[in-house]
Design an enzyme around this catalytic site. Structure first.
Site, short mmCIF file in Angstrom:
data_model
loop_
_atom_site.label_atom_id
_atom_site.label_comp_id
_atom_site.label_asym_id
_atom_site.label_seq_id
_atom_site.Cartn_x
_atom_site.Cartn_y
_atom_site.Cartn_z
NE ARG A 155 -3.31 1.95 2.08
CZ ARG A 155 -4.07 3.59 2.41
NH1 ARG A 155 -2.26 4.11 2.72
NH2 ARG A 155 -5.01 4.32 1.67
CB CYS A 156 4.12 2.00 1.89
SG CYS A 156 3.56 2.43 3.52
CG MET A 157 6.76 0.01 -1.70
SD MET A 157 7.20 -0.91 -3.08
CE MET A 157 6.27 -2.85 -2.69
#
EC number: 3.5.3.6
Length: 411
Positions: A400-402
């Site tokens: 999700r962060c990426m």
């Protein structure tokens, strides 16, 4: 309303377009002495990190997702020479602490580069050895071993944080740490100047000149009516209220409630999405520390009061009850990272076991190393697509962060 280039009304609607940043030379400008200042704990091996990231992108394409790259869009946004010049000026204006008055020498270096090379160089950083200017300031005669005129931006492959798609609009974020503050300049130029976005009248809910910090890892779109935002080390209560007011006053916005969830201020709990992600209509991943705090949490539901013509704030201490109420769901399931085990949970939380990317209801992308969490997700009926992330995870971020969704189908 006709759909524009941005539409995100949930965390789980089928993902159609996503913004990524392929790890680049900025990772090779990480050195041990300056890791803390650049928000890294370790130095990823670039070649392997790129292979892992390429596989991540390919997995998304195979699932029908259009993959756009931040670095490519940024280069395409500065085709106009005047825009390119303004872009360089803006970057240098935000780098005065390190460039030591050598703007002209750095501009001379930039003048030799194509648009793509320029963007890549700004992202990767400018080493002092690249320009070797004549010393003109006393400070330059001092024994300063800092190696950069322009700091690298190694966190850029976490495209979730500098911006956040909300409904048909976007927040262009003021990042908390100085090391990341320049990152949102790229999306600012993309939205304003890229042919795909510039004429779409995209609402900017918050811009990077906002005095209050907010980061995309704390911004979750639970439904077309509800946002959840973490009050964290990196996202302030003031920014959340400002965002809520901006959304409530826009007649085209559908959101009726903003749920502010306070989380601990530590690196383990960096953003809300590192401890809590939505993966199906009624299922969320959850760090066990949040589960243990149930009944003692600080949760605030912000709504617009039509009678008083102002926002109204209600407080809650139970996350499960709050989510069931605002989403209209009878029984929400929390799935604990590492099955809640004191060892497995802590290890897999550190390796972003809660940070899943949902690509459609009940289908998520995760790191393969978090096998306890992944097995539990499968037991709960979730389809898990695993990717390798031994190098990517060194930056302390998961799938999700990426990724920054730009378009999801409605649910």
């Amino acid at each position: 309303m006709t759909d524009g280039p941005i539409k995100v009304n949930s965390e789980i609607g089928a993902l159609k377009t996503v913004l990524l940043k392929r790890p680049g030379k900025e990772l090779e400008n990480l050195v041990p002495d300056y890791l803390d200042g650049l928000l890294f704990d370790d130095i990823p091996y670039l070649e392997v990190a790129q292979k892992e990231h390429d596989h991540f992108a390919q997995v998304l394409r195979e699932e029908g997702v259009e993959v756009l790259y931040l670095e490519k869009l940024a280069a395409e946004s500065i085709e106009n020479p005047q825009v390119r010049s303004e872009f360089i000026d803006d970057v240098l204006a935000e780098s005065k602490k390190t460039i030591l008055g050598h703007e002209e020498e750095i501009k001379a270096l930039f003048a030799t580069l194509s648009n793509q090379e320029l963007v890549d160089k700004i992202m990767s950083g400018v080493r002092k050895e690249e320009i070797n200017p004549k010393c003109t300031h006393l400070v330059e005669y001092m024994d300063d071993k800092y190696p950069f005129y322009l700091d690298p931006m190694p966190n850029l492959y976490f495209t979730r944080d500098p911006q956040a798609s909300i409904g048909h609009g976007i927040t262009i974020n003021r990042m908390f740490w100085r090391a990341r503050r320049r990152e949102s300049i790229f999306i600012q130029y993309i939205v304003k100047h890229h042919p795909r976005f510039k004429d779409a009248n995209i609402p900017i809910w918050l811009d990077r000149d906002c005095p209050f910090n907010i980061e995309g890892g704390d911004e979750l779109v639970l439904s077309k009516d509800v946002l959840a935002i973490g009050v964290s080390e990196r996202t302030s209560a003031q920014a959340i209220e400002k965002l809520a007011r901006r959304i409530f006053e826009n007649p085209q916005a559908t959101f009726k409630k903003v749920v502010a969830i306070e989380i601990p201020t530590s690196r383990t709990f960096m953003h809300l999405d590192t401890v809590f992600t939505m993966i199906d209509y009624d299922k969320f991943t959850m760090h066990s520390a949040i589960l243990k705090a149930e009944g003692n949490m600080n949760i605030f539901i912000i709504e617009y009061d039509d009678v008083n013509k102002d926002i109204a704030i209600k407080q809650s201490s139970h996350l499960k009850d709050t989510l069931e109420d605002v989403l209209g769901i009878d029984d929400i399931q929390f799935i604990p990272t590492g099955n809640g085990d004191v060892i497995d949970g802590a290890r897999e939380q550190w390796n972003d076991g809660s940070n899943t990317l949902c690509i459609r209801p009940g289908v998520v992308v995760t790191y393969d190393r978090n096998y306890v969490s992944n097995d539990l997700l499968r037991q709960k009926g979730i389809k898990v697509i695993e990717i390798s992330g031994s190098e990517l995870v060194r930056g302390r971020g998961g799938p999700r962060c990426m990724s920054q969704p730009l378009f999801r189908e409605d649910i």
